[in-house]
Design an enzyme around this catalytic site. Sequence first.
Site, mmCIF file in Angstrom:
data_model
loop_
_atom_site.group_PDB
_atom_site.id
_atom_site.type_symbol
_atom_site.label_atom_id
_atom_site.label_comp_id
_atom_site.label_asym_id
_atom_site.label_seq_id
_atom_site.Cartn_x
_atom_site.Cartn_y
_atom_site.Cartn_z
ATOM 1 N N SER A 1 0.806 -1.213 0.000
ATOM 2 C CA SER A 1 0.000 0.000 0.000
ATOM 3 C C SER A 1 0.844 1.270 0.000
ATOM 4 O O SER A 1 0.714 2.118 0.862
ATOM 5 C CB SER A 1 -0.964 0.017 1.188
ATOM 6 O OG SER A 1 -0.267 -0.192 2.371
ATOM 7 N N SER B 1 -9.049 -1.140 8.330
ATOM 8 C CA SER B 1 -8.096 -1.225 7.233
ATOM 9 C C SER B 1 -7.305 0.071 7.102
ATOM 10 O O SER B 1 -6.083 0.063 6.923
ATOM 11 C CB SER B 1 -8.862 -1.541 5.952
ATOM 12 O OG SER B 1 -8.087 -1.285 4.841
ATOM 13 N N LEU C 1 -4.827 0.302 9.955
ATOM 14 C CA LEU C 1 -3.703 -0.603 9.738
ATOM 15 C C LEU C 1 -2.691 -0.006 8.778
ATOM 16 O O LEU C 1 -1.489 -0.174 8.951
ATOM 17 C CB LEU C 1 -4.215 -1.904 9.118
ATOM 18 C CG LEU C 1 -4.470 -3.086 9.993
ATOM 19 C CD1 LEU C 1 -4.773 -4.271 9.115
ATOM 20 C CD2 LEU C 1 -3.257 -3.383 10.858
ATOM 21 N N HIS C 2 -3.189 0.670 7.769
ATOM 22 C CA HIS C 2 -2.291 1.201 6.752
ATOM 23 C C HIS C 2 -1.539 2.434 7.229
ATOM 24 O O HIS C 2 -0.809 3.034 6.453
ATOM 25 C CB HIS C 2 -3.080 1.538 5.491
ATOM 26 C CG HIS C 2 -3.405 0.341 4.680
ATOM 27 N ND1 HIS C 2 -4.578 -0.350 4.821
ATOM 28 C CD2 HIS C 2 -2.706 -0.324 3.740
ATOM 29 C CE1 HIS C 2 -4.590 -1.365 3.989
ATOM 30 N NE2 HIS C 2 -3.474 -1.385 3.330
ATOM 31 N N GLY C 3 -1.769 2.810 8.455
ATOM 32 C CA GLY C 3 -1.090 4.007 8.936
ATOM 33 C C GLY C 3 -2.063 5.152 8.874
ATOM 34 O O GLY C 3 -3.079 5.089 8.180
#
Lengths: 378, 495
Positions: A224, B374, B377-379
């Site tokens: 990501s 989500s 989690l990805h920052g």
Amino acid sequence: MKILYWSLIVLMMLYLTTGKKRRHKGTQWWSLAKTGEPSNDLDSPAAHATHIYTSPTLLPLTKKQRRLVTKNPGTIVAIAKGARMAVDECQYQFKDRRWNCPIQELGHGKNLFGKIIEKGCRETAFIYAITSAAVAHSVARACADGSIYTCTCNYNLRQPNGVDWEWGGCSDNANFGKKFSRKFVDVAEKGRDFRYMMNLHNNEAGRRHVKREMERECKCHGMSGSCTIKTCWMRLPLFRQVGNILKDRFDGASRVLPGNEGSNDSEGNNNGGRRGKKKLRLEPADPNHKRPDKRDLVYFEESPNFCDKDDSIGFLGTSGRECNATSIGIDGCDLMCCGRGYKSETYTVRERCSCTFHWCCEVKCKVCTRTKIRHTCY
Amino acid sequence: MEEDLYMGDDFPDLSEIDEDLLRAYLEGNEVSPEIEELLKAYGQDVPEALARVTVKELWENCLSPTFSQTMENLIPLLLLCFVFKLVCSFSKSGSDDQDIPPWLIHLSSLMFGLLALHMFFQRNLFYLVLCTALAYLVLVITNWRNRDFCGISLSVYIIVYLIACEFMMESTVWHSIRGAQIILSMKIIGVAFDLSNGSMIEFPDIFAYFGYNFCVGTVIFGPWISFTEYKHILSQHKRPMKIFWILKVMFSLTCALLCVMCSTCIVHWLILDNHFKWVIAYRDAQSFRFSHYFISFLSEVTVILSGLGATHVNDDVRWDLRVSKPYHIEMPRSLVEVVTNWNLPMHNWLKNYIFKSARPLGNFAAVFLTYVASALLHGLNFQLAAVLLSLGIYTYVEFVFRNKLSVIFDACIKARKCKDNCEHKYKNKHPYVLAANLLFGIVGIFHLAYLGLMFDTGGQDETGYSMEHTLKKWSSLNFLSHWVILGTFLFHLMI
């Protein structure tokens, strides 16, 4: 009889002066910057084509340069582009200074930048550096485009840049540009005198900055959009960037004197087979200063103050130049006009004002008439 | 060569030049091509950056360096994975007394993982180790007090840790380890939920716990694997290195390399900068998507190479792990499909641990919480949060809208593909249904171009992107995609 005598002397003087001008034959390629500008001396496109080789505007190259260009098809375009780039960049960098990199009308063996290149001052150094850098840059770009057939890729240079990355690609574009510039530009500087050395040094300094500023462009890969792994490739710097750096070097240029004709190279590189040439050394004029390195610009003559018209360098002076009344820097009126004072005139402009943003997505403006003041030096 | 500059000794040997040629050139009447070119070049000023370079040039300047750099980075990691697989395979030698004890295998898993981490992150691996160690502490304490709260407490702990990282760590460092941190967070929370909902009875000992979190096959690029799957390292003799294993590794590796080249070079070579802004947006988004496929395929390679990620059907071992399905993303049926296929292990994780845990709160809340989780989690950067939350809203709108349409028209145009024996009047193969689904697919591509646009190769991709960057990119496209979704939603309410 007396008349004949005098005319002989005049003829001899003429001969001598033209002979002196031939000294700078090698830098005539600068005038390629003017190629493509509308010119009066060409009657028709056909004449344009047939006289192209003899026309002093189009191929003002020395024999050696012509050979080089013939041997590397495609380079002449790059050189012309480079020359124009150099002029534009020089004028951009010096737009706020008294000497603003003026360009002379061409013709009769005159040099593009004028007689200033016969001096040995900072401005001369900058001109040499920027033109040489421009050729290196432009040829390297052309090389990358594939428009020069003789430049090929070899994977000589693998420079470790940082821990995690090593350049494995084709580095030759910049190398070719640099080499070509060296051959093409430096061929002009013949002779063993000090000026020759200075010019060569400045040429080389310009090229080095192009090479050094080769940019690596990178792309990140990772979950990501994070940056776990990075791949990079090389890209030439913008020429503006090179110009900025050279301008910095111009500000910090070192004044040099001819050193003693050292018989040994102080760096100690024993390149044999030099045909016994002695190397002149550039010593800083102030012994307390460090010796200039290969990327520094050097000069040996203090610059004139560029205030008044000076025919010896072909500079028109700052009279009539626009200046900034509020600035205390070199573009300010006090310094620019050398204390001669300046005249202020008011003029009106119509411009867009009080713009508002309308949802969505339009910007509406009114037209205002504004009075502005322009200052020009006496 | 660099040093003999002043002498000008390296002038070309001019004696080699063909004098006749030169004379013809200088005196001849015909105009040589390059002079013509010179004159032409001044007539039309084409910006140099917009010319497409030749394939050879592309290979030399971009493809080949990308390939070699990727391989240089990967080969050590792949070797580590392979050696780890060998170690695990030979740990069982038949008779039980000669076996290597499990704790030693877990320990070796940890060691290989640390080596791999060190290769990629050098000293920054400390943050990951710290996170894992603290998490174990929290896990032990919660387990001791009340096992049911393991999942919640570890989730809270991870969120706090991520926030701390986001604001206290140097952004370059954080941006580089973030990918590994996501995987780590998923593993830790996964174990905690397994404990609290009773699907894992035995509390993992410290070796197994660290071995799992730092397993070499998943520690750098992922994918997320469950603790149960990880335990297969103890029974690697049941998963021999047969031809299908080799084929799977080779296939995924080839795909990964193709994707990285597409992402870095080919996409930008095919679509130049002078196209229409939506085409550029599509290109930038596609470059990002291919970069994601690269990572996905690569994670398949590492995990399969270290002997994990297989299913057992009777006695047969199937190496069928898929992380991402590019085909379903590049030619999507719907955005729902894109989200599902983007990262299948992560999708499963979100479904199993977040969605199912939040199910009691209601359907919409569960979906919403899943997207929030989500995003967390990805920052916590604005860009990712904006993209993920937009995606959440988009998929929701798309889902309800297409559901309604499928009821109205009695056709298979739901966001998810119908089964063959569905009750709709118009089945999948019907031309109108095909056309409608294609249309929805194209709309999906448009949304993807819009959402993925901001992950471009700007100067920021080493430090992460700022909020202004996101908004600037979107406003350059007039927020069109958001408007379209709003319009769709209003339309949905009206019909």
